[in-house]
Design an enzyme around this catalytic site. Sequence first.
Site, short mmCIF file in Angstrom:
data_model
loop_
_atom_site.label_atom_id
_atom_site.label_comp_id
_atom_site.label_asym_id
_atom_site.label_seq_id
_atom_site.Cartn_x
_atom_site.Cartn_y
_atom_site.Cartn_z
N LYS A 40 0.81 -1.22 0.00
CA LYS A 40 0.00 0.00 0.00
C LYS A 40 0.85 1.27 0.00
O LYS A 40 0.41 2.32 0.46
CB LYS A 40 -0.93 -0.01 1.21
CG LYS A 40 -1.91 -1.15 1.18
CD LYS A 40 -2.72 -1.23 2.45
CE LYS A 40 -3.58 -2.49 2.42
NZ LYS A 40 -4.05 -2.84 3.74
N CYS A 41 2.01 1.19 -0.54
CA CYS A 41 2.93 2.32 -0.60
C CYS A 41 2.76 3.02 -1.96
O CYS A 41 2.40 2.37 -2.95
CB CYS A 41 4.37 1.80 -0.45
SG CYS A 41 5.66 3.04 -0.58
N GLY A 42 3.03 4.30 -2.00
CA GLY A 42 2.96 5.02 -3.26
C GLY A 42 3.96 4.52 -4.30
O GLY A 42 3.79 4.75 -5.50
N THR A 44 4.64 1.27 -4.74
CA THR A 44 4.37 -0.16 -4.97
C THR A 44 4.20 -0.52 -6.43
O THR A 44 4.89 -1.41 -6.94
CB THR A 44 3.12 -0.60 -4.17
OG1 THR A 44 3.37 -0.36 -2.78
CG2 THR A 44 2.83 -2.07 -4.38
#
Length: 161
Positions: A40-42, A44
């Site tokens: 859920k990281c920018g 990813t």
Amino acid sequence: MAEGLPSSIYDLTVKDIRGEDVSLGTYSGKVLLIVNVASKCGLTHSNYKELNVLYKTYKDQGLEILAFPCNQFRSQESGSNEEIQETVCTIFKAEFPIFDKVKRNSPLQVLEIQKGGLLGDSIKWNFTKFLVDKTGKVVERYAPITSPAKIEKDIKRLLEA
């Protein structure tokens, strides 16, 4: 090397995403790109896309990408191992090995100590990448914002060595 830590990445045994023990010694003789990942990281989508391209291009030449999920940065990998595996394999189409969720400093601490970062040794964010040569030596550490595609020339050089 810090007290209590092995001197080589190959001396570590870790759990894979299914909870099975895996000796990293099984990767001896291969070039490794070891990455702490989060779903859920920018960063990813772009990272998984480019990691998949690198893996498909170079796996038959001796590259292994080892992904270690980590939930310590804004809880961006909060799911269970089953949920992580489903997300990584179904949504991001990863074919490289995914391991058990780790704390950022273990087992990756061996890598951190071998190749410290610009702002200190500890991993500061998702998608920090470590490039390991065929002998198990960390030769480079890349910031989370470094595109996996920009690492390709370094991977090729190590594969040809």
